[in-house]
Design a protein around this motif. Structure first.
Motif, PDB file in Angstrom:
ATOM      1  N   GLY A   1     -13.396 -17.380  -1.888  1.00  0.00           N
ATOM      2  CA  GLY A   1     -13.458 -17.431  -0.436  1.00  0.00           C
ATOM      3  C   GLY A   1     -12.403 -16.602   0.248  1.00  0.00           C
ATOM      4  O   GLY A   1     -12.454 -16.429   1.475  1.00  0.00           O
ATOM      5  N   THR A   2     -11.431 -16.050  -0.514  1.00  0.00           N
ATOM      6  CA  THR A   2     -10.431 -15.172   0.093  1.00  0.00           C
ATOM      7  C   THR A   2     -11.110 -13.911   0.618  1.00  0.00           C
ATOM      8  O   THR A   2     -11.870 -13.260  -0.109  1.00  0.00           O
ATOM      9  N   GLN A   3     -10.849 -13.564   1.865  1.00  0.00           N
ATOM     10  CA  GLN A   3     -11.504 -12.414   2.472  1.00  0.00           C
ATOM     11  C   GLN A   3     -11.012 -11.105   1.861  1.00  0.00           C
ATOM     12  O   GLN A   3      -9.829 -10.956   1.544  1.00  0.00           O
ATOM     13  N   VAL A   4     -11.960 -10.178   1.701  1.00  0.00           N
ATOM     14  CA  VAL A   4     -11.649  -8.823   1.253  1.00  0.00           C
ATOM     15  C   VAL A   4     -11.887  -7.892   2.447  1.00  0.00           C
ATOM     16  O   VAL A   4     -12.966  -7.893   3.038  1.00  0.00           O
ATOM     17  N   TYR A   5     -10.859  -7.113   2.775  1.00  0.00           N
ATOM     18  CA  TYR A   5     -10.930  -6.246   3.945  1.00  0.00           C
ATOM     19  C   TYR A   5     -10.834  -4.781   3.528  1.00  0.00           C
ATOM     20  O   TYR A   5      -9.956  -4.413   2.739  1.00  0.00           O
ATOM     21  N   LEU A   6     -11.727  -3.964   4.056  1.00  0.00           N
ATOM     22  CA  LEU A   6     -11.526  -2.528   3.998  1.00  0.00           C
ATOM     23  C   LEU A   6     -10.590  -2.148   5.141  1.00  0.00           C
ATOM     24  O   LEU A   6     -10.715  -2.674   6.254  1.00  0.00           O
ATOM     25  N   LEU A   7      -9.660  -1.253   4.882  1.00  0.00           N
ATOM     26  CA  LEU A   7      -8.729  -0.814   5.916  1.00  0.00           C
ATOM     27  C   LEU A   7      -9.153   0.556   6.423  1.00  0.00           C
ATOM     28  O   LEU A   7      -9.491   1.443   5.633  1.00  0.00           O
TER      29      LEU A   7
ATOM     30  N   LEU B   1       0.842  -1.193   0.000  1.00  0.00           N
ATOM     31  CA  LEU B   1       0.000   0.000   0.000  1.00  0.00           C
ATOM     32  C   LEU B   1       0.882   1.248   0.000  1.00  0.00           C
ATOM     33  O   LEU B   1       1.783   1.386   0.818  1.00  0.00           O
ATOM     34  N   THR B   2       0.625   2.139  -0.947  1.00  0.00           N
ATOM     35  CA  THR B   2       1.430   3.347  -1.050  1.00  0.00           C
ATOM     36  C   THR B   2       0.691   4.586  -0.573  1.00  0.00           C
ATOM     37  O   THR B   2       1.305   5.622  -0.347  1.00  0.00           O
ATOM     38  N   THR B   3      -0.613   4.491  -0.411  1.00  0.00           N
ATOM     39  CA  THR B   3      -1.394   5.626   0.040  1.00  0.00           C
ATOM     40  C   THR B   3      -1.634   5.542   1.541  1.00  0.00           C
ATOM     41  O   THR B   3      -1.463   4.483   2.152  1.00  0.00           O
ATOM     42  N   THR B   4      -2.017   6.661   2.128  1.00  0.00           N
ATOM     43  CA  THR B   4      -2.287   6.660   3.558  1.00  0.00           C
ATOM     44  C   THR B   4      -3.667   6.069   3.835  1.00  0.00           C
ATOM     45  O   THR B   4      -4.563   6.099   2.991  1.00  0.00           O
ATOM     46  N   VAL B   5      -3.824   5.548   5.049  1.00  0.00           N
ATOM     47  CA  VAL B   5      -5.101   5.010   5.501  1.00  0.00           C
ATOM     48  C   VAL B   5      -5.683   5.999   6.499  1.00  0.00           C
ATOM     49  O   VAL B   5      -5.274   6.043   7.657  1.00  0.00           O
TER      50      VAL B   5
ATOM     51  N   PRO C   1     -19.257   5.363   6.643  1.00  0.00           N
ATOM     52  CA  PRO C   1     -19.833   6.702   6.478  1.00  0.00           C
ATOM     53  C   PRO C   1     -19.622   7.202   5.046  1.00  0.00           C
ATOM     54  O   PRO C   1     -18.550   7.037   4.473  1.00  0.00           O
ATOM     55  N   GLY C   2     -20.646   7.790   4.469  1.00  0.00           N
ATOM     56  CA  GLY C   2     -20.533   8.301   3.108  1.00  0.00           C
ATOM     57  C   GLY C   2     -21.055   7.357   2.054  1.00  0.00           C
ATOM     58  O   GLY C   2     -21.193   7.735   0.889  1.00  0.00           O
ATOM     59  N   GLY C   3     -21.332   6.082   2.431  1.00  0.00           N
ATOM     60  CA  GLY C   3     -21.915   5.142   1.487  1.00  0.00           C
ATOM     61  C   GLY C   3     -20.960   4.701   0.400  1.00  0.00           C
ATOM     62  O   GLY C   3     -19.730   4.795   0.528  1.00  0.00           O
ATOM     63  N   GLY C   4     -21.532   4.196  -0.698  1.00  0.00           N
ATOM     64  CA  GLY C   4     -20.739   3.633  -1.777  1.00  0.00           C
ATOM     65  C   GLY C   4     -19.756   4.610  -2.384  1.00  0.00           C
ATOM     66  O   GLY C   4     -18.660   4.212  -2.808  1.00  0.00           O
ATOM     67  N   ALA C   5     -20.119   5.904  -2.449  1.00  0.00           N
ATOM     68  CA  ALA C   5     -19.221   6.889  -3.035  1.00  0.00           C
ATOM     69  C   ALA C   5     -17.918   6.998  -2.248  1.00  0.00           C
ATOM     70  O   ALA C   5     -16.866   7.322  -2.814  1.00  0.00           O
ATOM     71  N   ALA C   6     -17.970   6.711  -0.934  1.00  0.00           N
ATOM     72  CA  ALA C   6     -16.775   6.821  -0.093  1.00  0.00           C
ATOM     73  C   ALA C   6     -15.802   5.675  -0.318  1.00  0.00           C
ATOM     74  O   ALA C   6     -14.669   5.727   0.160  1.00  0.00           O
ATOM     75  N   LEU C   7     -16.244   4.639  -1.039  1.00  0.00           N
ATOM     76  CA  LEU C   7     -15.341   3.513  -1.301  1.00  0.00           C
ATOM     77  C   LEU C   7     -14.217   3.905  -2.254  1.00  0.00           C
ATOM     78  O   LEU C   7     -13.112   3.349  -2.180  1.00  0.00           O
ATOM     79  N   LEU C   8     -14.489   4.828  -3.163  1.00  0.00           N
ATOM     80  CA  LEU C   8     -13.470   5.228  -4.125  1.00  0.00           C
ATOM     81  C   LEU C   8     -12.283   5.868  -3.403  1.00  0.00           C
ATOM     82  O   LEU C   8     -12.435   6.800  -2.619  1.00  0.00           O
ATOM     83  N   GLY C   9     -11.124   5.330  -3.676  1.00  0.00           N
ATOM     84  CA  GLY C   9      -9.911   5.815  -3.037  1.00  0.00           C
ATOM     85  C   GLY C   9      -9.621   5.200  -1.684  1.00  0.00           C
ATOM     86  O   GLY C   9      -8.615   5.538  -1.059  1.00  0.00           O
ATOM     87  N   MET C  10     -10.502   4.303  -1.240  1.00  0.00           N
ATOM     88  CA  MET C  10     -10.307   3.708   0.085  1.00  0.00           C
ATOM     89  C   MET C  10      -9.328   2.533   0.001  1.00  0.00           C
ATOM     90  O   MET C  10      -9.394   1.719  -0.928  1.00  0.00           O
TER      91      MET C  10
END
Length: 409
Positions: A209-215, A79-83, A165-174
């Motif tokens: 079956g591989t888990q997908v995680y939001l950070l 990961l090169t971007t900040t969380v 928070p922010g819904g689907g639109a907030a996923l972009l860039g996450m």
């Protein structure tokens, strides 16, 4: 001859007024004694309950922080971007210490922010956040092919957006982690899955079956009274937890929950102090030339690992000596967590008197924080009235040292 009837009323006796008064006084004394015992019993029960709750508060807060610390940095590799706010001067870190004073012992609780994963692996609460390849389990792409598209079950990305928070639109860039092994950033979202940029480089393979995680970057912080923003909902002090929006994180500083719309919520009432110490490996150029060797650095050069090797007064956003640029949060391997919980209300004595008892006359020292100099701010325990109020509460102090198991990034 019929016997004559005699009246015996004149020969009967009763209670005198004096006897009735004596009996009434005795009964009143017995009732009063019983009532007093009942009051004492009720207050004892309430005090015992408060002590138990205080102990449970400290333990639960410690368990929650421990669970997140053990996952800090989960899947950040690549990961090169900040969380969120988990960065120092634009550099992403799995762990960001806050409120450490390089000039000496500080006043007020510490804060800590860390990258932790969120996912859904339980079908009962919605579509799984998993890699989904129709048919037999397989892999996405070849071992030598960069992976940019992650197929997921129907409506999984919709549910993913609903969870933040922010819904689907907030996923972009996450930031997102695939299986806790590789990190990237979401560049597009569709009902069928996610598009990542940059693509996960080869060699890589992820089966169904591989888990997908939001950070997310979550922050723990103690909110002191008077709590003008009502973050503790009238129960200050309290421990809050939440993901502070990036726009609210000041430049070059850690996230702060104590502001409007911070996203932090109360999780434990009665937590009045959080103190943190950090042991690191490869953070001191005087030890093994600053090269990590799987052993905590002997910062006080005593030839043994001891309490003095935990760093408590350090500005992690700077490069001050004697450690300079060597000491970064990436080198942290052990975190010592100290929790101080107090009763949510003071005792009111055991009998009918309302005098509040004093439980101690000694200010504790927790890590580098001496409560004599101030509990939440410098000098807020200085006056006799402040000290009297402080000593009216029972406290429980718990300490635990946690090894960071997953700072991979």
């Amino acid at each position: 001859m019929r016997p004559s009837l005699k009246l015996y009323g004149w020969n009967q006796s009763g209670f005198t007024l004096v006897e009735i008064m004596v009996a009434t006084m005795m009964t009143a004394a017995i009732v009063a004694a019983g009532f007093g015992a009942l009051v004492v019993s009720q207050k004892t029960t309430r005090i015992t309950g408060q002590i138990s709750n205080t102990q449970a508060t400290a333990r639960n807060a410690l368990d929650m922080i421990t669970a997140d610390l053990k996952l800090a940095g989960f899947g950040m590799r690549g990961l090169t971007t900040t969380v969120g706010g988990c960065h120092i001067n634009g550099t992403p870190y799995a762990l960001v210490p806050g409120d450490n004073n390089p000039l000496g012992a500080d006043t007020g609780p510490d804060t800590i922010s860390m990258v932790v994963p969120m996912t859904n692996s339980i079908t009962a609460v919605g579509p799984l956040w998993q890699v989904f390849v129709p048919g037999a389990p397989g892999t996405i792409g070849g071992l030598q092919t960069p992976i940019a598209n992650i197929p997921m079950p129907a409506n999984a990305t919709t549910a993913m957006g609903n969870a933040i928070p922010g819904g689907g639109a907030a996923l972009l860039g996450m930031p997102v982690s695939i299986g806790g092994m590789a990190g990237s950033t979401i560049s597009a979202v569709s009902p069928g899955g996610l598009t990542l940029n940059p693509a996960i480089p080869a060699p890589a393979a992820f089966g169904s079956g591989t888990q997908v995680y939001l950070l997310q970057c979550i922050t723990y912080q103690v909110i002191p009274p008077p709590d003008n923003l009502n973050l503790c909902q009238g129960n200050a002090p309290c421990l809050v937890r939440g993901a502070v929006p990036t726009v609210l994180v000041g430049p070059g500083g850690p996230p702060n929950c104590n502001q409007v719309n911070s996203g932090c919520i109360p999780i434990m009432d009665g937590v009045e102090d959080l103190q943190l110490g950090y042991a690191c490996d490869g953070c001191d150029p005087r030890v093994n030339n600053g090269i990590p060797d799987l052993q905590p650095d002997d910062l006080n050069l005593s030839n043994q690992f001891d309490q003095a090797d935990f760093i408590t007064d350090r500005n992690w956003f700077g490069t001050a000596g004697p450690y300079g640029a060597y000491m970064t949060p990436r080198t942290i391997r052990l975190v010592q967590v100290n929790i101080v919980a107090r009763q949510t209300r003071a005792d009111q004595g055991m009998g009918e008197g309302q005098a509040t008892p004093v439980h101690t006359t000694t200010f504790p020292v927790i890590s580098d924080h001496n409560h004599t100099t101030g509990l939440f701010a410098l000098g807020d325990t200085a006056s006799p009235a402040q000290q009297s109020a402080y000593f009216q509460f029972r406290r429980r102090i718990l300490t635990r040292t946690i090894e960071l198991r997953n700072q991979r990034f």
